[in-house]
Design an enzyme around this catalytic site. Structure first.
Site, PDB file in Angstrom:
ATOM      1  N   TYR A  21      -1.562 -65.046  -5.005  1.00  0.00           N
ATOM      2  CA  TYR A  21      -0.838 -63.994  -6.312  1.00  0.00           C
ATOM      3  C   TYR A  21       0.709 -63.975  -6.005  1.00  0.00           C
ATOM      4  O   TYR A  21       0.771 -64.498  -7.750  1.00  0.00           O
ATOM      5  CB  TYR A  21      -0.953 -61.906  -5.244  1.00  0.00           C
ATOM      6  CG  TYR A  21       0.413 -61.235  -5.422  1.00  0.00           C
ATOM      7  CD1 TYR A  21      -1.117 -60.691  -7.048  1.00  0.00           C
ATOM      8  CD2 TYR A  21       0.992 -60.519  -5.217  1.00  0.00           C
ATOM      9  CE1 TYR A  21      -0.388 -59.660  -8.195  1.00  0.00           C
ATOM     10  CE2 TYR A  21       1.734 -59.395  -6.763  1.00  0.00           C
ATOM     11  CZ  TYR A  21       1.176 -58.785  -7.564  1.00  0.00           C
ATOM     12  OH  TYR A  21       1.843 -58.236  -8.184  1.00  0.00           O
ATOM     13  N   LYS A  60       1.160 -65.890 -10.189  1.00  0.00           N
ATOM     14  CA  LYS A  60       2.580 -65.003 -10.682  1.00  0.00           C
ATOM     15  C   LYS A  60       3.188 -66.182 -11.048  1.00  0.00           C
ATOM     16  O   LYS A  60       3.928 -65.308 -12.665  1.00  0.00           O
ATOM     17  CB  LYS A  60       2.644 -64.299 -10.779  1.00  0.00           C
ATOM     18  CG  LYS A  60       1.701 -62.185 -10.130  1.00  0.00           C
ATOM     19  CD  LYS A  60       2.290 -61.021 -10.072  1.00  0.00           C
ATOM     20  CE  LYS A  60       3.268 -60.943 -11.023  1.00  0.00           C
ATOM     21  NZ  LYS A  60       2.722 -60.509 -12.297  1.00  0.00           N
TER      22      LYS A  60
END
Length: 108
Positions: free
Chosen positions: A87, A91
């Site tokens: 994650y 990002k």
């Protein structure tokens, strides 16, 4: 009616030629080790790149603490990023790609 924004060929015109794009979308955001983060990264970038190439004037991609990784103390825009999950890695990569493209296109 819901639309898969990754499938829209010309999202800038489809969404009414907006001035500003605020990107908050991220599938499986609370499942930090989900493979969907890596799988979806090119789709998010493709969507944002289409918007920037079409003429949008401002783009903001919302960040989280996960791009920073483990860090003790106050953080600011100069704090180094060292993400530790798919994650956070995805990002952070999206942030870097958008910043590069936005600079090339003179987008704020």
């Amino acid at each position: 009616m819901p639309v898969d924004l990754f499938e829209v060929k010309d999202p800038y015109n489809y969404f009414g030629r907006p001035d500003v794009l605020l990107h908050l979308a991220w599938r499986d955001g609370f499942i930090h080790n989900s493979p969907a983060h890596i799988d979806d990264l090119p789709k998010h970038y493709s969507f944002l790149k289409k918007m920037m190439e079409a003429g949008i004037s401002q783009v903001a991609v919302m960040g989280t603490m996960h791009e920073i990784g483990f860090y003790e103390g106050s953080i600011d825009s100069g704090t180094p990023c060292s993400p530790e999950t798919p994650y956070g890695i995805s990002k952070n990569a999206l942030r870097q790609l958008v910043a590069l493209t936005a600079a090339q296109k003179k987008i704020t």
